[in-house]
Design an enzyme around this catalytic site. Structure first.
Site, mmCIF file in Angstrom:
data_model
loop_
_atom_site.group_PDB
_atom_site.id
_atom_site.type_symbol
_atom_site.label_atom_id
_atom_site.label_comp_id
_atom_site.label_asym_id
_atom_site.label_seq_id
_atom_site.Cartn_x
_atom_site.Cartn_y
_atom_site.Cartn_z
ATOM 1 N N ASP A 98 -27.551 -11.723 -31.272
ATOM 2 C CA ASP A 98 -26.524 -12.682 -31.670
ATOM 3 C C ASP A 98 -27.228 -13.966 -32.110
ATOM 4 O OD1 ASP A 98 -24.159 -14.135 -31.932
ATOM 5 O OD2 ASP A 98 -23.303 -13.305 -30.088
ATOM 6 N N ASP A 198 -22.881 -15.602 -35.637
ATOM 7 C CA ASP A 198 -21.786 -16.387 -35.062
ATOM 8 C C ASP A 198 -21.168 -17.302 -36.133
ATOM 9 O OD1 ASP A 198 -20.429 -17.280 -32.520
ATOM 10 O OD2 ASP A 198 -21.294 -19.204 -33.140
ATOM 11 N N GLU A 247 -19.111 -12.963 -37.670
ATOM 12 C CA GLU A 247 -17.892 -13.472 -37.039
ATOM 13 C C GLU A 247 -17.224 -14.419 -38.033
ATOM 14 O OE1 GLU A 247 -16.405 -15.811 -33.016
ATOM 15 O OE2 GLU A 247 -18.267 -16.408 -33.989
ATOM 16 N N HIS A 321 -16.472 -11.734 -25.490
ATOM 17 C CA HIS A 321 -16.738 -12.808 -24.530
ATOM 18 C C HIS A 321 -15.835 -14.017 -24.725
ATOM 19 C CE1 HIS A 321 -18.867 -13.723 -28.200
ATOM 20 N NE2 HIS A 321 -18.994 -14.972 -27.818
ATOM 21 N N ASP A 322 -15.070 -14.056 -25.817
ATOM 22 C CA ASP A 322 -14.171 -15.178 -26.102
ATOM 23 C C ASP A 322 -12.705 -14.821 -25.933
ATOM 24 O OD1 ASP A 322 -16.161 -17.012 -26.724
ATOM 25 O OD2 ASP A 322 -16.165 -16.519 -28.862
#
Length: 546
Positions: A98, A198, A247, A321-322
């Site tokens: 990531d 990201d 993302e 994770h969000d």
């Protein structure tokens, strides 16, 4: 002609801090992942996506990178990461890193040099603006408050679309892009197999003007974003067979087609989040709102058909994770039987869609939101900021906790539940964030022992994707979109049709008289009785074309 085999792959996301602790400090580490590689191989996934493991002050749990070239000491060493890579590769698993390249930590050496003087060669690595009347624009940070922070040393403001400790990089500066390309190539040479980028669609900023809203129209899918990503593709991973996913915040179908069409040479696939805003109220996240099933179906099918017809590629997911845990969000965790039913049905609905599916750690055993009862249990900067903002707006304590219990990112960040031992077998110490209290019954050890567990549904879905081309290459046709309980679609490829029928509610659903019920059963969860499909039940049948 068949496309790249990564399109038949399944990705498992690991949040290292909460995965497995081998040092006894209450936080997960790289050696904890190494210890669980056999488990991940048995599940059958192909790629492991690790959220950021670089050196970081951890103000945003690693998404604030201080040094791109070093491993965060709390996770281990570069030697540990090398062992993880080798161990994964030996088991046929690949590693996705990531990378956060929209911004860095304000502790990064570039920013530290930039803040010292307006004459610094690193000044133009970031966005510094003078202003005599407060912040240069009214743009809002994603984490609350204005997106500009005053820097006392030079009496100017710097841009931070996220936390105040995360300064946005200036991609207009070709030296920034070159430095980031060099860093990506370093990790490619190290042996990683792919990257998750990201908030990559925010890297190109447009005009710095006041907004009628929060400013995102000036930087979302910005004017040079495709140029920048194509250049990154060409200079780094483009011809090396690596899998990449971007993302994409608040993006559009048209842009995602452009990001992922192979001939454009940008990215392999793209995440979008529109389907995960169906429990927002008037676009506002921090509200006490249940999800809208009709809206969920509509958004998912619009993106499925739009991306497919445009020659792009979806990344499909319920959790990360969000996001809160899907079984608590779109299913139910109140009743144990229905928890298992709804978790299996949600898995079936997602994994038979077109695109690359992502499983977030614990999703495969139906982990739930932890249902925290005190603000003291929360750790996430976004959640704590939201708590303060809601308090200032006059919300009472219990209502705020109800909202956080639905929407907080900490819902997915509680420790992985490995066993019924203390702290769910995650650690021998006090974990950095509380374990969900249901770990004694919901854990990997129990799931592996039960042949009817949620885990084995996920394992079966992965096997189906690996062996049946219809899931990867088939078109997708929405069905019965107006039905208040059912989510129905079909996949078609060559001379075969699969029909997916799922009851997404806690009440039996009457099946339309003309819906397919006969054919080879591919997968089944629950039963049909007198024309009704059980609550949270699903079936998939295969029908040969005549």
């Amino acid at each position: 002609m068949k496309v790249q085999d990564w399109k038949k792959s399944v990705v498992y996301q690991i949040y290292p801090k909460s995965f497995n602790d081998t040092t006894g400090n209450g936080e997960g580490d790289l050696r904890g992942i190494i210890d669980k590689l056999d488990y991940l191989q048995f599940l059958g996934v192909d790629y492991l996506w690790l959220t950021p493991i670089y050196d970081s002050p951890m103000n945003d749990n690693g998404y604030d990178i201080r040094n791109y070239y070093e491993i965060n000491e709390q996770f281990g060493s570069k030697e540990d990461f090398r062992e993880l890579l080798d161990g994964a590769h030996a088991r046929g698993l690949k590693i996705i890193l990531d990378i956060v390249i929209n911004h860095t930590s304000t502790e990064h050496e570039w920013f530290q040099a930039a803040r010292q003087s307006k004459e610094s060669p690193y000044r133009d690595f970031y966005f510094f603006k003078p202003s005599q009347d407060g912040p240069p624009t009214n743009w809002m940070s994603k984490f609350g408050g204005n997106a500009w922070q005053h820097e006392d040393q030079t009496d100017e403001y710097y841009l931070h679309l996220f936390d105040v400790t995360q300064a946005d990089l200036n991609w207009e500066n070709d030296k920034v892009r070159k430095a980031l390309h060099d860093m990506i190539n370093y990790w490619i040479d190290f042996g990683v197999d792919g990257f998750r980028f990201d908030v990559i669609n925010l890297i190109s900023k447009g005009a710095f003007e006041n907004s009628e809203a929060i400013g995102k129209e000036f930087y979302t899918d910005g004017p040079r974003v495709h140029e920048y990503i194509h250049e990154m593709n060409r200079e780094t991973f483009g011809k090396k067979g690596l899998m990449t996913v971007g993302e994409m915040s608040s993006t559009t179908i048209d842009h995602c087609i452009k990001y992922t069409q192979p001939e454009r040479q940008e990215l392999s696939s793209a995440f979008n989040f529109h389907h995960l805003k169906v429990d927002y109220k008037d676009g506002e996240k921090w509200t006490n709102q249940k999800f809208d099933l009709q809206q969920l179906k509509s958004i998912l099918m619009e993106w499925q058909t739009g991306i497919y017809e445009g020659g792009g590629w979806n990344a499909i997911f319920w959790c990360n994770h969000d996001q809160p845990r899907v079984v608590s969000r779109f299913g139910t965790d109140v009743d144990e039987t229905m928890r298992q039913q709804s978790a299996k049905t949600l898995a079936i609905v997602l994994h038979l869609l077109q695109g690359t599916p992502y499983i977030y750690q614990g999703e495969e055993i139906g982990m739930t939101d932890p249902h925290f009862t005190s603000i003291d249990q929360y750790r996430d900067v976004e959640s704590l900021n939201a708590y303060n903002a809601l308090t200032e707006q006059g919300y009472d304590e219990q209502e705020i906790l109800t909202i956080l219990g639905q929407k907080s990112r900490d819902n997915s960040r509680t420790p992985m539940q490995w066993s019924a031992d203390a702290h769910a077998g995650f650690t021998t110490a006090t974990p950095w964030i509380d374990v969900a209290p249901n770990y004694e019954t919901i854990n990997v050890e129990a799931a592996l022992e039960d042949p009817n567990s949620i885990f084995y549904t996920y394992k079966k879905l992965i096997e189906l994707r690996h062996t049946h081309d219809i899931i990867t290459y088939g078109d997708i046709v929405p069905r019965y979109m107006e039905h208040e309980q059912l989510f129905v679609y079909e996949r078609n490829y060559e001379d075969q049709k699969w029909v997916v029928v799922a009851n997404m509610t806690d009440q039996p659903a009457q099946l339309p008289s003309d819906i397919e019920r006969e054919g080879e059963v591919v997968l089944q969860n629950g039963h049909v009785s007198d024309g009704y499909l059980d609550p949270y039940a699903a079936y998939v049948i295969s029908i040969e074309s005549k």
